[in-house]
Enzyme design. Structure first.
Site, short mmCIF file in Angstrom:
data_model
loop_
_atom_site.label_atom_id
_atom_site.label_comp_id
_atom_site.label_asym_id
_atom_site.label_seq_id
_atom_site.Cartn_x
_atom_site.Cartn_y
_atom_site.Cartn_z
CE LYS A 1 0.31 -2.03 4.12
NZ LYS A 1 0.26 -3.43 4.45
CD GLU B 1 -9.79 -6.95 -2.25
OE1 GLU B 1 -10.58 -6.92 -3.18
OE2 GLU B 1 -9.90 -6.19 -1.27
CB ILE C 1 -11.76 -7.08 4.51
CG1 ILE C 1 -11.64 -7.41 6.00
CG2 ILE C 1 -13.15 -6.54 4.21
CD1 ILE C 1 -11.85 -6.20 6.90
CG ASP D 1 -0.37 -0.25 7.38
OD1 ASP D 1 0.20 -0.79 6.41
OD2 ASP D 1 -1.44 -0.65 7.86
CE LYS E 1 -3.40 -1.63 5.63
NZ LYS E 1 -3.36 -2.17 7.00
N GLY F 1 -1.69 -10.74 8.68
CA GLY F 1 -1.32 -12.14 8.89
C GLY F 1 -1.06 -12.82 7.56
#
Ligand code: HSE
Length: 415
Positions: free
Chosen positions: A117, A141, A148, A212, A216, A313
């Site tokens: 990102k 994505e 998600i 971060d 996004k 993760g």
């Protein structure tokens, strides 16, 4: 347990050849998923996946997957331009080196699937233009809220809407830290725990500094505003500046702390903001705990909705990476990932925020109350704090400065 046989379509096209940059938690999870479910992916898309090449900073690090079966490249750019690579998957992180490799890949007409990102938020425009020139797909994505499917939701599921509000919890590490701290753990221990679990960025300052989440937020803002977003105009505050003791005070009054990101259409442009905020315990976002992320949206036709899921993760991020790869395999990939290639979105600074604020007071706040009453549409005295509502942030700051206020205050959302 019943064995899954999966769809019966037999792949008829040539394999989609993948080059993988980055063999950390996410890269290894990508390889593991392909090894485990390759046959069902092929049946679902009509095309099998073949990992032809890999590259990472350290070839000999201990890994849970055997990388000796893939061709190794020391030079990531050489991998990105290799003849037998159709899609470059970048899960290595970093900005400058990743930018050079992305340029090389897109210029060579390769598709680019990334969890990066920072790269897209800071250099997206140049890469988008390059993708259009070369008819290349960008899949991102995995760059926004882990597992998600938020990019697909905003770009495709809500394509018929004018989405004017996206708000949520976009950083798993910070949410994990807040959750652990609410359970009594110290900040440093909670951060170390999040790092050990593979949630934090290679440089965790990006997580706890809010950057971060801001990356996004900027990407989502570009999608819903149909314009490019200048990342330097985004207002960013992380969790390190949360005033001492305010968390316990908020908890006594039924509020929890969350690092929130939001893109919201205002009268004169878009709010693209990230900050820690107090949220009432009854609010849906207050119940999002641990590494889970949530994205609440409003569209003019779809009305309100909310998605939630694992925000970080290895397996969760690999799930999102492979959703883009499988789209490309199935012929559903989108040029430049559907990111806008046009006019710039006007971004409004957070000083223009009109909303509610929690202002801690030690003396009942009599003089402060009198001053704030002049600028606020509503004031509730909670004894140890004033809840000030419908006030413009710049006016609140001026009033607090005029009073030489040295206490703690924090934004409140969801009231
Ligand atoms: N460090 C990020 C987080 C990883 O904690 O949310 C996913 O972007």
């Amino acid at each position: 347990m019943m064995t899954r046989t999966g769809p019966s379509m037999v792949p008829s096209k040539s394999p989609l050849r993948l080059g993988l940059l980055g063999l950390g938690t996410v890269g290894q999870a990508v390889l593991a998923l392909i090894e485990q479910h390759g046959a069902i992916y092929a049946a679902r898309t009509g095309r099998s996946l073949e990992v032809t090449a890999v590259s990472a900073r350290n070839r000999h690090r201990a890994r849970r997957v055997d990388i000796s079966v893939y061709r190794w490249y020391d030079d990531a750019s050489a991998l990105a331009m290799a003849e037998d690579v159709d899609v470059v998957i970048e899960v290595a992180g970093g900005v400058d080196a990743a930018y050079a490799v992305a340029e090389a890949a897109l210029s060579a007409g390769k598709h680019w699937v990334t969890a990066n990102k920072a790269l897209l938020a800071e250099h997206g425009q140049a890469l988008i233009a390059l993708a259009h020139e070369n008819h290349a797909m960008i899949g991102f994505e995995a760059a926004v809220c882990g597992a998600i499917p938020v990019v697909k939701t905003l770009r495709e599921g809500l394509a018929a809407n004018l989405v004017d509000d996206v708000q949520g919890i976009f950083n798993g590490t910070c949410n994990y830290i807040f959750t652990q701290m609410a359970n009594g753990m110290g900040f440093e221990a909670a951060l170390a725990d999040a790092t050990a679990k593979g949630y934090a960025e290679a440089d965790p300052a990006l997580d706890i500094g809010g950057v971060d989440a801001a990356h996004k937020t900027a990407l989502m803002a570009a999608l819903v505003s149909d314009g490019t977003v200048d990342f330097t105009a985004v207002s960013v505050e992380g969790i390190t500046g949360v005033p001492d003791g305010i968390s316990a005070q908020l908890a006594q009054h039924g509020y929890v702390l969350k690092l929130l990101g939001q893109c919201r259409l205002l009268a004169h442009g878009w709010a693209v903001w990230v900050y820690p905020a107090a949220v009432p315990q009854s609010h849906p976002l207050a119940r999002i705990d641990g590494v889970v992320n949530a994205v609440a949206y409003h569209g003019n036709a779809a009305d309100f909705g909310m998605l939630q899921g694992l925000g970080a993760g290895g397996a969760a991020t690999a799930s999102a990476v492979l959703s883009d790869v499988l789209d490309i395999a199935a012929g559903r990939g989108v040029i430049a990932g559907g990111l806008p290639n046009g006019s710039e979105t006007t971004v409004v600074p957070v000083s223009e925020r009109v909303g509610a604020y929690w202002v801690a007071v030690s003396d009942g706040g009599a003089s402060l109350t009198a001053v704030l009453q002049n600028i606020s549409a509503g004031l509730t005295n909670l004894g140890t704090a004033l809840l000030v509502s419908e006030v413009r942030e710049a006016d609140l700051r001026d009033a607090l400065n005029a009073q030489q206020y040295a206490g703690a205050w924090i934004r409140v959302e969801g009231v």
